[in-house]
Motif scaffolding. Sequence first.
Motif, PDB file in Angstrom:
ATOM      1  N   PHE A 149       0.835  -1.211   0.000  1.00 32.53           N
ATOM      2  CA  PHE A 149       0.000   0.000   0.000  1.00 32.53           C
ATOM      3  C   PHE A 149       0.866   1.256   0.000  1.00 32.53           C
ATOM      4  CE2 PHE A 149      -3.584  -2.741   0.813  1.00 32.53           C
ATOM      5  CZ  PHE A 149      -4.643  -2.055   0.250  1.00 32.53           C
ATOM      6  N   ASN A 155      -2.289   7.979 -13.027  1.00 36.11           N
ATOM      7  CA  ASN A 155      -1.959   6.915 -12.089  1.00 36.11           C
ATOM      8  C   ASN A 155      -2.020   5.579 -12.820  1.00 36.11           C
ATOM      9  OD1 ASN A 155      -1.495   8.626  -9.916  1.00 36.11           O
ATOM     10  ND2 ASN A 155      -3.678   8.753  -9.452  1.00 36.11           N
ATOM     11  N   VAL A 193      -0.091   3.043  -3.295  1.00 32.05           N
ATOM     12  CA  VAL A 193      -1.193   3.979  -2.996  1.00 32.05           C
ATOM     13  C   VAL A 193      -0.710   5.239  -2.270  1.00 32.05           C
ATOM     14  CG1 VAL A 193      -3.483   4.240  -1.947  1.00 32.05           C
ATOM     15  CG2 VAL A 193      -2.758   1.996  -2.781  1.00 32.05           C
ATOM     16  N   ALA A 244      -7.689   0.682  -4.866  1.00 32.14           N
ATOM     17  CA  ALA A 244      -7.640   1.899  -4.031  1.00 32.14           C
ATOM     18  C   ALA A 244      -7.092   3.072  -4.840  1.00 32.14           C
ATOM     19  CB  ALA A 244      -6.775   1.644  -2.797  1.00 32.14           C
ATOM     20  N   LEU A 245      -6.066   2.797  -5.632  1.00 28.51           N
ATOM     21  CA  LEU A 245      -5.470   3.870  -6.439  1.00 28.51           C
ATOM     22  C   LEU A 245      -6.483   4.427  -7.444  1.00 28.51           C
ATOM     23  CD1 LEU A 245      -2.801   5.391  -7.233  1.00 28.51           C
ATOM     24  CD2 LEU A 245      -2.435   3.576  -8.931  1.00 28.51           C
ATOM     25  N   THR A 302      -4.567  -2.812  -3.827  1.00 25.13           N
ATOM     26  CA  THR A 302      -3.874  -1.514  -3.912  1.00 25.13           C
ATOM     27  C   THR A 302      -4.264  -0.778  -5.192  1.00 25.13           C
ATOM     28  OG1 THR A 302      -1.894  -2.491  -4.947  1.00 25.13           O
ATOM     29  CG2 THR A 302      -1.872  -2.232  -2.537  1.00 25.13           C
ATOM     30  N   LYS A 303      -4.367  -1.508  -6.288  1.00 19.76           N
ATOM     31  CA  LYS A 303      -4.692  -0.840  -7.555  1.00 19.76           C
ATOM     32  C   LYS A 303      -6.147  -0.346  -7.539  1.00 19.76           C
ATOM     33  CE  LYS A 303      -0.738  -1.154  -9.812  1.00 19.76           C
ATOM     34  NZ  LYS A 303       0.103   0.043 -10.020  1.00 19.76           N
ATOM     35  N   SER A 340      -2.417   1.905 -13.236  1.00 21.60           N
ATOM     36  CA  SER A 340      -3.128   0.868 -12.492  1.00 21.60           C
ATOM     37  C   SER A 340      -2.994  -0.463 -13.210  1.00 21.60           C
ATOM     38  CB  SER A 340      -4.594   1.289 -12.334  1.00 21.60           C
ATOM     39  OG  SER A 340      -5.315   0.327 -11.611  1.00 21.60           O
ATOM     40  N   HIS A 399      -9.127   6.521  -5.578  1.00 22.07           N
ATOM     41  CA  HIS A 399      -8.444   7.781  -5.226  1.00 22.07           C
ATOM     42  C   HIS A 399      -8.397   8.700  -6.452  1.00 22.07           C
ATOM     43  CE1 HIS A 399      -4.996  10.453  -4.417  1.00 22.07           C
ATOM     44  NE2 HIS A 399      -4.492   9.995  -5.547  1.00 22.07           N
TER      45      HIS A 399
END
Length: 260
Positions: free
Chosen positions: A114, A142, A118, A166-167, A163-164, A144, A170
């Motif tokens: 993370f 970003n 992220v 979440a990215l 994590t991807k 991904s 975001h």
Amino acid sequence: MTAGLVGKTALITGAGRGIGAAIASGLAKAGAGVILLARTADQLDETANAIRASGSCVEVHVMTVDLTDDTQRATAIDDLLSGGPIDVLINNAATVEPLGASATIGLKQLRQAFEINVIAPAALTAALAPGMAKAGWGRIVNVSSSVVGHPGSMIGGNAYAATKAALEVHSRNLAAELDGTGVTVNVYRPGGVDTAMQGWIRSQDPQRIGAGLHHRFLSRYDSGGLITPQESANALLSHLLGEDGDRTGAIWDLGDTVST
Ligand SMILES: NC(=O)c1ccc[n+]([C@@H]2O[C@H](COP(=O)([O-])OP(=O)(O)OC[C@H]3O[C@@H](n4cnc5c(N)ncnc54)[C@H](OP(=O)(O)O)[C@@H]3O)[C@@H](O)[C@H]2O)c1
């Protein structure tokens, strides 16, 4: 050369090799000065030398930074903010680790994933987006993965998928927040690309990461199903420099279900 990037400066994380190096070369070719960031100095120098040798008459700087290290990251951000404006931020650096059954993954490894995938993109964005908004122009991308569109497709890659995802959330939330400022935020899913990351997965013990996952990556490679970093970077640049140039909140997906 595209007039849109002449005189701009781009920061590309993970620019020492693979997709990040190819994106950096493409941005330099389009006229942007580039700041290349990663941990391995030799690889950054290689990318920088290739850009200079290509005849791009742009400024090229390297920053050797571990983005998971709070102190190094904070120092890097201070250095960036004390330099000239940064107009383009490509958050590309990432890890695919840890792989394996979720019950075997330690919290330290999970936090590390993370941190690079992220927290580091969010920290760089928090530092640089205000300057872009003040200037009335900025581009944040970003990097991904298609796994976010097919979360069950990468068994053994729970940390990476999470994590991807979440990215991406975001990114899209931030795109809405910055709408109207001239700063766009988009997601790029780069497809299955022949890089060190893919090679590392293939080199792992199938028993540890999961035989199914290992087989998918091996067979994709053996069947010639991976594209080159250059091909992937060209696709991103055609979005950034073409008709999509002013879009925000988009997901530009070059991949399919077996991409990392
Ligand atoms: N290859 C694929 O098929 C594929 C598919 C979908 C998505 N992606 C995504 O595309 C992006 C690039 O992947 P890639 O395949 O080009 O990977 P790669 O070959 O492993 O390159 C990753 C880059 O990130 C840097 N990096 C990693 N950890 C770092 C850290 N802690 N601090 C600073 N830099 C760090 C690495 O340099 P150092 O090790 O020197 O720090 C390297 O330059 C990633 O976001 C990845 O998730 C790749």
